[in-house]
Design a protein around this motif. Structure first.
Motif, PDB file in Angstrom:
ATOM      1  N   UNK A  11      18.115  99.243 -32.082  1.00 57.12           N
ATOM      2  CA  UNK A  11      18.102 100.660 -32.423  1.00 57.12           C
ATOM      3  C   UNK A  11      18.044 101.451 -31.148  1.00 57.12           C
ATOM      4  N   UNK A  12      18.581 102.675 -31.170  1.00 61.39           N
ATOM      5  CA  UNK A  12      18.489 103.511 -29.981  1.00 61.39           C
ATOM      6  C   UNK A  12      18.541 104.973 -30.395  1.00 61.39           C
ATOM      7  N   UNK A  13      17.802 105.782 -29.654  1.00 58.53           N
ATOM      8  CA  UNK A  13      17.815 107.217 -29.967  1.00 58.53           C
ATOM      9  C   UNK A  13      18.969 107.876 -29.225  1.00 58.53           C
ATOM     10  N   UNK A  14      19.508 108.907 -29.833  1.00 59.56           N
ATOM     11  CA  UNK A  14      20.639 109.586 -29.199  1.00 59.56           C
ATOM     12  C   UNK A  14      20.271 111.014 -28.783  1.00 59.56           C
ATOM     13  N   UNK A  15      19.873 111.834 -29.756  1.00 60.73           N
ATOM     14  CA  UNK A  15      19.524 113.214 -29.379  1.00 60.73           C
ATOM     15  C   UNK A  15      18.162 113.600 -29.936  1.00 60.73           C
ATOM     16  N   UNK A  16      17.558 114.616 -29.300  1.00 64.78           N
ATOM     17  CA  UNK A  16      16.264 115.133 -29.745  1.00 64.78           C
ATOM     18  C   UNK A  16      16.377 116.641 -29.798  1.00 64.78           C
ATOM     19  N   UNK A  17      16.273 117.224 -30.993  1.00 63.98           N
ATOM     20  CA  UNK A  17      16.349 118.686 -31.053  1.00 63.98           C
ATOM     21  C   UNK A  17      15.040 119.241 -31.608  1.00 63.98           C
ATOM     22  N   UNK A  28      10.002 117.413 -33.333  1.00 60.72           N
ATOM     23  CA  UNK A  28      11.406 117.231 -32.960  1.00 60.72           C
ATOM     24  C   UNK A  28      12.159 116.497 -34.044  1.00 60.72           C
ATOM     25  N   UNK A  29      13.445 116.768 -34.107  1.00 66.29           N
ATOM     26  CA  UNK A  29      14.324 115.978 -34.960  1.00 66.29           C
ATOM     27  C   UNK A  29      14.995 114.961 -34.035  1.00 66.29           C
ATOM     28  N   UNK A  30      14.693 113.672 -34.277  1.00 66.98           N
ATOM     29  CA  UNK A  30      15.224 112.620 -33.415  1.00 66.98           C
ATOM     30  C   UNK A  30      16.403 111.952 -34.116  1.00 66.98           C
ATOM     31  N   UNK A  31      17.563 112.021 -33.505  1.00 63.95           N
ATOM     32  CA  UNK A  31      18.718 111.320 -34.074  1.00 63.95           C
ATOM     33  C   UNK A  31      18.801 109.953 -33.399  1.00 63.95           C
ATOM     34  N   UNK A  32      18.955 108.915 -34.211  1.00 61.46           N
ATOM     35  CA  UNK A  32      18.974 107.564 -33.640  1.00 61.46           C
ATOM     36  C   UNK A  32      19.979 106.702 -34.403  1.00 61.46           C
ATOM     37  N   UNK A  33      20.356 105.601 -33.760  1.00 62.47           N
ATOM     38  CA  UNK A  33      21.262 104.646 -34.393  1.00 62.47           C
ATOM     39  C   UNK A  33      20.439 103.413 -34.750  1.00 62.47           C
ATOM     40  N   UNK A  34      20.428 103.053 -36.023  1.00 67.85           N
ATOM     41  CA  UNK A  34      19.590 101.919 -36.438  1.00 67.85           C
ATOM     42  C   UNK A  34      20.286 100.594 -36.140  1.00 67.85           C
ATOM     43  N   UNK A  40      20.920 107.925 -38.023  1.00 65.27           N
ATOM     44  CA  UNK A  40      19.883 108.449 -38.914  1.00 65.27           C
ATOM     45  C   UNK A  40      19.060 109.495 -38.191  1.00 65.27           C
ATOM     46  N   UNK A  41      18.192 110.157 -38.961  1.00 58.04           N
ATOM     47  CA  UNK A  41      17.335 111.201 -38.377  1.00 58.04           C
ATOM     48  C   UNK A  41      15.864 110.877 -38.672  1.00 58.04           C
ATOM     49  N   UNK A  42      15.023 111.127 -37.697  1.00 59.39           N
ATOM     50  CA  UNK A  42      13.569 110.914 -37.849  1.00 59.39           C
ATOM     51  C   UNK A  42      12.840 112.173 -37.389  1.00 59.39           C
ATOM     52  N   UNK A  43      11.815 112.595 -38.118  1.00 59.03           N
ATOM     53  CA  UNK A  43      10.991 113.727 -37.676  1.00 59.03           C
ATOM     54  C   UNK A  43       9.841 113.202 -36.827  1.00 59.03           C
ATOM     55  N   UNK A  44       9.745 113.679 -35.586  1.00 56.72           N
ATOM     56  CA  UNK A  44       8.819 113.121 -34.596  1.00 56.72           C
ATOM     57  C   UNK A  44       7.877 114.196 -34.052  1.00 56.72           C
ATOM     58  N   UNK A  45       6.571 113.879 -34.005  1.00 57.52           N
ATOM     59  CA  UNK A  45       5.594 114.784 -33.380  1.00 57.52           C
ATOM     60  C   UNK A  45       5.345 114.322 -31.946  1.00 57.52           C
ATOM     61  N   UNK A  46       5.301 115.265 -31.012  1.00 58.16           N
ATOM     62  CA  UNK A  46       5.038 114.924 -29.606  1.00 58.16           C
ATOM     63  C   UNK A  46       3.995 115.873 -29.034  1.00 58.16           C
ATOM     64  N   UNK A  47       3.172 115.366 -28.126  1.00 53.00           N
ATOM     65  CA  UNK A  47       2.230 116.244 -27.423  1.00 53.00           C
ATOM     66  C   UNK A  47       2.989 117.022 -26.350  1.00 53.00           C
TER      67      UNK A  47
END
Ligand SMILES: Nc1nc(=O)[nH]c2c1ncn2[C@H]1C[C@H](O)[C@@H](COP(=O)(O)OP(=O)(O)O)O1
Length: 213
Positions: A11-17, A28-34, A40-47
């Motif tokens: 898997x690898x992430x592509x973009x973060x918006x 952030x909305x993390x777009x990644x390739x499974x 696919x898209x994942x909702x990610x919390x970051x400090x």
């Protein structure tokens, strides 16, 4: 015998918006390739506090208070945690400051939260905390506290909202369970798993295995 799943794990992430941002946290909305090649898209919390000079967001501190003629005690902190809306029982912990080593952060946070002066005896690799939600990472630093040291005879921490709880190491899980019966607190999973590990390591080897057919 295989202990590792043979399922594809790539898997690898592509973009973060960015979705939303506050002073301490951003979403952030993390777009990644499974692993199957599907985007696919994942909702990610970051400090927002992570610095380029630090390798993890924070430190957790496994501190053991050692005193002559006393049982060794684990040092825990009880505090109100707004995201949970209740009190928790945790290892002392905190964020690593800019240009600060994890070891220095651990000793500083231990002093701030408990009043104790400690000595670092070990450190984990960078570990993740809640990887399905957040990229948050921490070092777990093991620290011994010489309770006979005059500096540690009357520890005084200055954080009114943090209560220091000492529990004997040799009955750690039992004492946690008793505390949970008395008090309305939520346990940090790291603490409870550490207590379970101690129980497993010292109690179970004495039992002879009986395998069920
Ligand atoms: N997610 C957070 N929201 C906040 O509103 N404030 C936060 C968050 N994370 C940290 N903080 C603030 C609160 C403290 O004033 C400082 C330092 O916290 P620290 O003691 O290093 O870490 P914890 O003990 O784990 O809270 O940051």
């Amino acid at each position: 015998m295989r202990y590792v799943s043979s399922a594809p794990t790539g898997g690898s992430t592509t973009t973060k918006s960015p979705l939303a941002s506050g002073k301490w946290v951003r979403l952030e909305k993390t777009t990644y390739v499974d692993a199957a090649g599907t985007t696919r898209i994942w909702e990610t919390a970051k400090r927002t506090t992570r610095r380029s000079t630090t390798t993890a967001d924070g430190v957790g501190i496994i501190a053991v208070l050692k005193r002559t003629l006393h049982k060794d005690c684990m040092v825990l902190v009880k505090q109100f945690r707004p995201p949970l809306g209740c009190h928790t029982l945790e290892f002392p912990a905190g964020l690593i400051d800019d240009n600060e080593t994890a070891e220095a952060a651990a000793l500083r946070e231990l002093k701030e939260e408990t009043g104790y002066k400690g000595e670092v005896v070990g450190i984990t690799p960078v570990t993740c905390l809640d990887p399905g939600l957040s990229n948050c990472t921490t070092y777990i630093v093991t620290v011994n506290i010489n309770g006979d040291d005059p500096d540690n005879l009357h520890p005084s921490q200055k954080l009114e909202f943090v209560e220091v709880i000492l529990l004997p190491l040799d009955e750690f899980q039992k004492k946690i369970d008793e505390l949970l019966q008395r008090e309305d607190v939520v346990m940090d999973s790291k603490v409870y798993i550490y207590a379970m590990g101690i129980t497993q390591a010292f109690a179970k080897p004495k039992e002879l295995p009986v395998l069920k057919q």
